[in-house]
Design a protein around this motif. Structure first.
Motif, mmCIF file in Angstrom:
data_model
loop_
_atom_site.group_PDB
_atom_site.id
_atom_site.type_symbol
_atom_site.label_atom_id
_atom_site.label_comp_id
_atom_site.label_asym_id
_atom_site.label_seq_id
_atom_site.Cartn_x
_atom_site.Cartn_y
_atom_site.Cartn_z
ATOM 1 N N LEU A 59 32.761 8.991 13.592
ATOM 2 C CA LEU A 59 32.441 7.610 13.227
ATOM 3 C C LEU A 59 30.946 7.343 13.142
ATOM 4 O O LEU A 59 30.439 6.410 13.766
ATOM 5 N N ILE A 60 30.211 8.090 12.340
ATOM 6 C CA ILE A 60 28.792 7.794 12.165
ATOM 7 C C ILE A 60 28.610 6.414 11.534
ATOM 8 O O ILE A 60 27.641 5.702 11.806
ATOM 9 N N THR A 61 29.562 5.989 10.689
ATOM 10 C CA THR A 61 29.504 4.669 10.050
ATOM 11 C C THR A 61 30.229 3.602 10.861
ATOM 12 O O THR A 61 30.328 2.458 10.410
ATOM 13 N N GLY A 62 30.757 3.945 12.019
ATOM 14 C CA GLY A 62 31.565 3.019 12.785
ATOM 15 C C GLY A 62 32.955 2.893 12.192
ATOM 16 O O GLY A 62 33.258 3.456 11.135
ATOM 17 N N ALA A 63 33.806 2.158 12.878
ATOM 18 C CA ALA A 63 35.182 1.983 12.420
ATOM 19 C C ALA A 63 35.259 0.882 11.365
ATOM 20 O O ALA A 63 34.632 -0.173 11.499
ATOM 21 N N ARG A 64 36.023 1.149 10.338
ATOM 22 C CA ARG A 64 36.310 0.166 9.286
ATOM 23 C C ARG A 64 35.034 -0.437 8.691
ATOM 24 O O ARG A 64 34.921 -1.652 8.504
ATOM 25 N N HIS A 65 34.097 0.418 8.371
ATOM 26 C CA HIS A 65 32.878 -0.069 7.707
ATOM 27 C C HIS A 65 33.284 -0.754 6.405
ATOM 28 O O HIS A 65 34.071 -0.211 5.624
ATOM 29 N N PRO A 66 32.772 -1.953 6.136
ATOM 30 C CA PRO A 66 33.248 -2.707 4.970
ATOM 31 C C PRO A 66 33.078 -1.989 3.637
ATOM 32 O O PRO A 66 33.916 -2.149 2.734
ATOM 33 N N GLY A 111 24.035 12.894 8.760
ATOM 34 C CA GLY A 111 23.174 12.027 9.557
ATOM 35 C C GLY A 111 23.303 12.157 11.050
ATOM 36 O O GLY A 111 22.501 11.569 11.793
ATOM 37 N N ARG A 112 24.277 12.883 11.541
ATOM 38 C CA ARG A 112 24.509 12.954 12.991
ATOM 39 C C ARG A 112 23.265 13.405 13.750
ATOM 40 O O ARG A 112 22.994 12.914 14.860
ATOM 41 N N LEU A 113 22.496 14.325 13.174
ATOM 42 C CA LEU A 113 21.324 14.863 13.869
ATOM 43 C C LEU A 113 20.035 14.119 13.526
ATOM 44 O O LEU A 113 18.952 14.535 13.925
ATOM 45 N N GLY A 114 20.158 13.020 12.772
ATOM 46 C CA GLY A 114 18.962 12.291 12.373
ATOM 47 C C GLY A 114 18.356 12.790 11.087
ATOM 48 O O GLY A 114 17.276 12.333 10.675
ATOM 49 N N ASP A 167 22.868 1.510 4.520
ATOM 50 C CA ASP A 167 22.516 1.004 5.848
ATOM 51 C C ASP A 167 21.419 1.821 6.534
ATOM 52 O O ASP A 167 21.062 1.519 7.683
ATOM 53 N N GLY A 168 20.909 2.838 5.861
ATOM 54 C CA GLY A 168 19.850 3.654 6.458
ATOM 55 C C GLY A 168 20.282 4.330 7.746
ATOM 56 O O GLY A 168 19.508 4.440 8.702
ATOM 57 N N LEU A 169 21.528 4.825 7.778
ATOM 58 C CA LEU A 169 22.086 5.336 9.024
ATOM 59 C C LEU A 169 21.497 6.672 9.449
ATOM 60 O O LEU A 169 21.550 7.017 10.635
ATOM 61 N N LEU A 214 27.895 12.485 24.127
ATOM 62 C CA LEU A 214 27.860 11.177 23.505
ATOM 63 C C LEU A 214 27.653 11.369 22.009
ATOM 64 O O LEU A 214 26.671 11.990 21.593
ATOM 65 N N THR A 215 28.597 10.863 21.220
ATOM 66 C CA THR A 215 28.484 10.935 19.755
ATOM 67 C C THR A 215 28.760 9.541 19.183
ATOM 68 O O THR A 215 29.740 9.329 18.474
ATOM 69 N N PRO A 216 27.893 8.577 19.496
ATOM 70 C CA PRO A 216 28.136 7.207 19.062
ATOM 71 C C PRO A 216 27.876 7.022 17.572
ATOM 72 O O PRO A 216 27.182 7.826 16.941
ATOM 73 N N PRO A 217 28.403 5.950 17.001
ATOM 74 C CA PRO A 217 28.078 5.639 15.607
ATOM 75 C C PRO A 217 26.644 5.157 15.486
ATOM 76 O O PRO A 217 26.056 4.658 16.454
ATOM 77 N N ALA A 218 26.103 5.278 14.295
ATOM 78 C CA ALA A 218 24.725 4.832 14.074
ATOM 79 C C ALA A 218 24.641 3.335 13.854
ATOM 80 O O ALA A 218 23.548 2.808 13.620
ATOM 81 N N VAL A 219 25.767 2.636 13.922
ATOM 82 C CA VAL A 219 25.781 1.189 13.705
ATOM 83 C C VAL A 219 25.685 0.410 15.014
ATOM 84 O O VAL A 219 25.859 -0.810 15.019
ATOM 85 N N LEU A 220 25.425 1.085 16.123
ATOM 86 C CA LEU A 220 25.275 0.381 17.399
ATOM 87 C C LEU A 220 24.218 -0.714 17.287
ATOM 88 O O LEU A 220 23.110 -0.469 16.793
ATOM 89 N N SER A 221 24.543 -1.907 17.779
ATOM 90 C CA SER A 221 23.575 -2.993 17.837
ATOM 91 C C SER A 221 22.761 -2.880 19.123
ATOM 92 O O SER A 221 23.063 -2.063 20.006
ATOM 93 N N ALA A 222 21.743 -3.726 19.241
ATOM 94 C CA ALA A 222 20.953 -3.740 20.477
ATOM 95 C C ALA A 222 21.832 -4.104 21.671
ATOM 96 O O ALA A 222 21.687 -3.539 22.760
ATOM 97 N N ALA A 223 22.778 -5.030 21.458
ATOM 98 C CA ALA A 223 23.686 -5.410 22.547
ATOM 99 C C ALA A 223 24.614 -4.254 22.906
ATOM 100 O O ALA A 223 24.905 -4.025 24.091
ATOM 101 N N ASP A 224 25.089 -3.511 21.902
ATOM 102 C CA ASP A 224 25.943 -2.347 22.154
ATOM 103 C C ASP A 224 25.196 -1.314 22.982
ATOM 104 O O ASP A 224 25.735 -0.748 23.940
ATOM 105 N N THR A 225 23.969 -1.061 22.594
ATOM 106 C CA THR A 225 23.167 -0.054 23.285
ATOM 107 C C THR A 225 22.901 -0.463 24.726
ATOM 108 O O THR A 225 22.972 0.360 25.651
ATOM 109 N N ARG A 226 22.602 -1.740 24.916
ATOM 110 C CA ARG A 226 22.379 -2.243 26.280
ATOM 111 C C ARG A 226 23.644 -2.095 27.121
ATOM 112 O O ARG A 226 23.587 -1.696 28.296
ATOM 113 N N PHE A 227 24.797 -2.402 26.528
ATOM 114 C CA PHE A 227 26.070 -2.226 27.238
ATOM 115 C C PHE A 227 26.253 -0.767 27.648
ATOM 116 O O PHE A 227 26.672 -0.474 28.776
#
Length: 430
Positions: free
Chosen positions: A64-71, A240-243, A315-317, A390-403
């Motif tokens: 899920l590099i693009t997150g789930a259900r990317h529009p 994009g997983r490795l940047g 989205d520049g992921l 940890l293999t998070p999506p690149a769409v994490l928001s600042a709030a997601d990251t803080r969580f």
């Protein structure tokens, strides 16, 4: 047991019984170990469960590099579903052509031919068959490498626990230490013109093992010197997983064959691909029926590929994975070191592929379970019981990251209390 459309899909006990009766008793037990949650939905970086809880998804094995259900992906797939989901495979079909064009345009220069499949292991099998068409009858992989569990791919996967129940595997398969160019050269020198080397830019299932600087460039030169086919397995590391778009890009390497998967379907459909040079692909160019699959290049999957590539670009992921990954690596390392101290061996990674390795058995598995209790899903490493990933999506928001950071801090604090005093006591008596 017969089920109907009226079956209670949110009844944990009922779902557990169905797993035991019709799927896997072992998988049902694992589900209970991880809290017995029933996932019923997903959105962005989050998994939704039957009891209304939300879990930050930093797992899913890199899908899920693009997150789930990317529009963007949803739009592509939905439009295709309403128009033409499965093709006849007799006529030419535009989605496959457009998806191949888009993928080749983002691959390292010189990789122009594309074969689509449905899983990463299928892509590996295709690469093995390409090697055979080029006269390469000796396969070389690395210790700890992971390339799938179908028979050919399993022959390359460097872990006895997965191989032993299914031996004999393919003949003519050799394994060398990962990151050791000298060992590779010694082997290739003994079989000039006959070898195919399959390698990951970063070993994922081995526990996020990074090669020494210059390793992939040295591998490329050795393969050229000894006329070996170079297959870069980017099923987990690509897109994009490795940047970077590909792990190959960071080292300026162009393999003969590059394998893509996991994130390629945009987190909606299973898709993989083999991207090859015209020379490597020549036999498949000549005979389109030499290697086929019923659902290879099915229009709806191809729409997902186009959507995924567009979403990553728009989205520049790739840059997001690079920047967020650097921040996350530093923060996670600081938290883990503060709590676990000598029990922690290393936190390492590149982009949004991060491994947390412990010095002793136990903490990795317990931390994985503790993270779930804190609302975060991570991954274990199939080829290393000492590492969680940890293999998070690149769409994490600042709030997601803080969580994530706060949950990780709580999880580490809870588990460190069990291990650090014991470890320090054992070390004092060593």
């Amino acid at each position: 047991m017969t089920t109907t459309t009226d079956s209670p899909v949110h009844d944990r006990e009922h779902i557990g019984r169905l797993y035991r009766a019709n799927l896997s008793k072992g998988r049902a037990t694992l589900g209970e170990l991880f809290g017995g949650h029933i996932e019923t939905g997903s959105e962005g970086a989050w998994i939704l469960t039957d009891d209304g809880r939300r879990f930050l998804n930093c797992g899913s094995y890199g899908v899920l590099i693009t997150g789930a259900r990317h529009p963007t992906v949803v739009r592509h797939v939905t439009e295709q579903l309403g128009r033409h989901p499965v093709a006849s495979r007799v006529f030419l079909e535009p989605q496959a052509a457009l998806a191949a064009e888009a993928l080749a345009a983002r691959a390292p220069a010189g990789l122009e031919r594309v074969h689509f499949a449905c899983s990463g292991a299928e892509a590996v099998e295709t690469a093995i068959k390409i090697a055979r068409t080029r006269g390469k009858d000796q396969l070389v992989a690395t210790h700890g490498g992971y390339h799938g569990k179908t028979m050919g791919a399993l022959s390359l996967t460097g872990k006895d626990v997965f191989q032993d129940p299914f031996r004999p595997l393919l003949p003519g398969v050799h394994h060398v230490p990962y990151g050791d160019a000298d060992a590779l050269e010694e082997l290739l020198r003994a079989m000039p013109g006959r070898a195919c080397f399959v390698v990951e830019p970063v070993q994922g299932e081995a526990g996020v093992v990074l090669p020494p600087p210059g390793y992939l460039r040295a591998v490329q030169e050795l393969c050229r010197t000894y006329d070996a086919l170079l297959v870069l397995d980017e099923i987990q590391t690509g897109l994009g997983r490795l940047g970077t778009w590909w792990g190959a890009d960071a080292d300026g390497v162009t393999p003969d064959v590059l394998l893509a998967g996991k994130a390629l379907g945009g987190g909606i459909l299973p898709v993989s691909a083999v991207i090859a040079t015209p020379k490597a692909f020549a036999a498949f160019d000549k005979d389109p029926y030499l290697h086929t699959s019923t659902f290879s290049g099915t229009p709806m999957a191809m729409a997902a590929v186009r959507g995924a590539l567009a979403a990553i670009e728009e989205d520049g992921l790739v840059d997001r994975a690079r920047d967020l990954g650097a921040e996350m690596l530093t923060t996670v390392r600081d938290i883990a070191q503060r709590h676990f101290g000598p029990v922690l061996r290393e936190v390492r990674g590149r982009g949004l592929l991060i491994g947390i390795e412990f010095a002793i058995p136990g903490p990795a598995g317990d931390l994985l379970i503790e993270l779930i209790s804190q609302g975060v899903v991570a991954n274990h490493s199939l080829n290393s019981h000492l590492v969680i990933r940890l293999t998070p999506p690149a769409v994490l928001s600042a709030a997601d990251t803080r969580f994530l950071y706060e949950a990780f801090d709580r999880a580490c604090r809870a588990q460190a209390a069990r291990y650090v005093p014991t470890f320090e006591g054992d070390s004092a008596h060593a």
